[in-house]
Write an enzyme that holds these catalytic residues in place. Structure first.
Site, PDB file in Angstrom:
ATOM      1  N   GLY A   1      -9.981   1.694  13.358  1.00 33.12           N
ATOM      2  CA  GLY A   1      -9.400   3.025  13.370  1.00 33.12           C
ATOM      3  C   GLY A   1     -10.324   4.022  12.705  1.00 33.12           C
TER       4      GLY A   1
ATOM      5  N   TYR B   1      -0.105   1.817  -9.785  1.00 33.68           N
ATOM      6  CA  TYR B   1      -1.434   1.983  -9.198  1.00 33.68           C
ATOM      7  C   TYR B   1      -2.454   2.034 -10.339  1.00 33.68           C
ATOM      8  CZ  TYR B   1      -4.609   3.842  -5.566  1.00 33.68           C
ATOM      9  OH  TYR B   1      -5.624   4.032  -4.653  1.00 33.68           O
TER      10      TYR B   1
END
Length: 562
Positions: free
Chosen positions: A144, A482
């Protein structure tokens, strides 16, 4: 649907780093950055020598083993101009953009590249390519935007078969929008800015904005179970993607965009996160929303991490429905203040207002403060009501709001982080991320355990490393953590990186968290898959892949542990 876009109109990121040529991280307008880096990892930017752009001419690119006959067959499908064995194209399609990927390509370590890169114009051509490749027992790796950081794209060294990188960059149209249902059909090669521009022109938004938004595709989002910055409102891609078309040998898997079904085990869920191992995603039907009348991002401060996490949990359990609930720990808060531009955002508040004095008067230790961004979208009255609910919760947990002005810091930074990683690599240092998710009851423990694991790894290296974290992507039962870590390299960058990364990943599974929240599995995270989903889970997944792709033509070696 035939797409007239030429291969030359398909833009890729630079072969050696993130983003496009001419764009990078600069710290000259961030006066606090150099002192912070010196403090965090011991790197003196004033004396460090920054390496220049590597030379492609110095790169040893493995020879293509694609035969003239096979290349000619592919050219007969898409046209000779849309198939190539060019070295540059093959290198661009070899790796994603993980630290390990970038270290290898910069150090001239390419053990296996795709043999041929092909750019189909539509689904019919994808079908012909897949059928031809399977008939030739070739390997197919869908491509992609090339932004993956989990090792999901690279060919496996030692693969003797011809490897085809199937680039979907020409398939980038929003085909149509069902305005009654809020559903948009989008070709899988559509990158974030392209699809959002097309939707915006008709008054819609997908609401999905991952860090990689500017260079990743809707097909890649589905293939890796992506999550965006506004997932609290719009959901992860697993919620957004309702229908799919996936090319497989001999036919197309069609999943209609139904609101809900009871049709046995979910094939849609099988495609989500499958990383190209079950076929080539050519089209995704997604939920879209009218562009909100109002969008604001407000900043809040909390006295410490635990109080901030408790507030985020309370918000998730309340009637408030913000689009963003994010809080940085004290270390990431100090980093954010150090990397903001001159006299803008929160740094202006801290430097020019009475805010530090107010915090001290409250008994806060300024080394412990945590910065939070909370977003509100919708009608003016809805956004105002949501903010009032959140303001009450923040107050109950000892926090304080500082208005919408600092929201500029959030918008300023949201797509810039990968450029900082390249900058640190140029300076001989690593800067990378690992993310996870865990129940609310485990989040603080996961945070502490990961910090301890990173410190232990740095001690083994004899290195003053850095780690920081934020919480984002809230759910009723838990949230995403995160982590960003950084350190200067010694003599063996890959081994040193592996030591730190592996310690962090092991701390995840040892403390009731998952191996990845939205980056996928690929090669990077597959060693921990059994610990994450159990041996029986791996058996079921193995059975699925072996049944659907017995010859392992589709992206072999990914997801499953060796």
């Amino acid at each position: 649907m035939t797409n007239a876009i030429d291969r030359n109109a398909v833009h890729h990121m630079k072969w050696w780093g993130w983003g496009v040529d001419g764009v990078g991280f600069h710290h000259e307008d961030k006066p606090g950055f150099a002192p912070f880096v010196k403090f965090a990892v011991g790197l003196d930017l004033g004396t460090a020598v920054r390496t220049g752009e590597p030379s492609f001419d110095d790169l040893n690119v493995p020879l293509s083993n694609a035969t003239e006959e096979f290349t000619a067959e592919l050219a007969s499908i898409v046209g000779a101009e849309n198939v190539t064995t060019d070295d540059m194209a093959r290198v661009v399609h070899t790796y994603g953009k993980s630290i390990r990927d970038l270290i290898r390509v910069r150090s001239n370590t390419i053990l296996r590249s795709p043999d041929v890169v092909i750019y189909p114009a539509d689904e019919a051509e994808v079908q012909q390519i897949v059928d031809a490749a399977v008939a030739a027992n070739a390997v197919i790796i869908p491509f992609g935007g090339g932004s993956n950081i989990a090792g999901s794209l690279e060919p496996i060294p030692g693969e003797a078969r011809t490897i085809v990188s199937l680039d979907l960059g020409r398939l980038r149209a929003v085909i149509d929008i069902d305005t009654d249902s809020g559903l948009a059909r989008i070709q899988a090669g559509s990158q974030g800015p392209d699809l959002e521009e097309q939707l915006n022109k008709q008054g819609w938004t997908i609401g999905h904005f991952p860090d990689s938004f500017t260079h990743s595709t809707v097909g890649g989002w589905v293939a890796t179970r992506s999550s965006g910055m506004q997932s609290d409102k719009y959901g992860d891609i697993a919620n957004i993607a309702r229908g799919m078309r996936v090319v497989r040998p001999g036919g197309v898997l069609v999943l209609r965009p139904l609101p809900s079904t009871s049709s046995g085990p979910s094939v849609r869920e099988m495609i989500l996160g499958s990383e190209g191992k079950l076929g080539v995603i050519t089209e995704v039907t997604v939920q879209v929303h009218r562009i909100p009348e109002k969008r604001d991002v407000y900043a809040y401060f909390f006295p410490n991490w635990k109080s901030g996490i408790a507030a985020m949990q309370a918000i998730s359990e309340s009637d408030a429905t913000p689009s963003i609930t994010r809080i940085s720990d004290s270390r990431e808060t100090s980093f954010s203040l150090a990397t903001s531009k001159n006299r803008k955002g929160v740094s202006k508040f801290m430097a020019e207002s009475a805010l530090p004095g107010i915090m001290k008067a409250k008994g806060w230790n300024l080394d412990d403060i945590c910065l939070s961004f909370i977003g509100f979208e919708g009608s003016v009255s809805h956004a105002k009501h949501q903010k009032s609910l959140v303001d009450d919760i923040v107050k109950k947990h000892g926090g304080m709001g500082v208005g919408s002005g600092p929201g500029i810091l959030y918008d300023q930074k949201k797509f810039d982080t990968p450029y900082l990683r390249d900058f640190l690599l140029d300076m001989g240092a690593a800067g990378d991320v690992s993310e996870t998710a865990a129940p609310w009851s485990k989040l603080v423990g996961v945070h502490e355990a990961v910090y301890a694991a990173a410190r232990g790894a740095y001690e083994q290296l004899g290195n003053d490393g850095w780690i920081m974290s934020h919480m984002s992507h809230s759910y009723h039962s838990g949230a995403c953590l995160y982590f960003t870590f950084a350190f200067t390299f010694g003599d063996d960058p890959i081994a040193e990186y592996n030591l730190v990364k592996n310690a962090i990943q092991q701390a995840f599974v040892d403390n009731h968290a998952t191996i990845s929240h939205h980056h996928g599995v690929g090669l990077e995270h597959s060693p921990w898959l059994t610990q994450d989903i159990s041996e029986e889970g791996v058996k079921i997944m193995t059975g699925l892949f072996e049944s659907a792709d017995p010859a392992q033509n589709f992206n072999p070696g990914k997801i499953l542990p060796k």
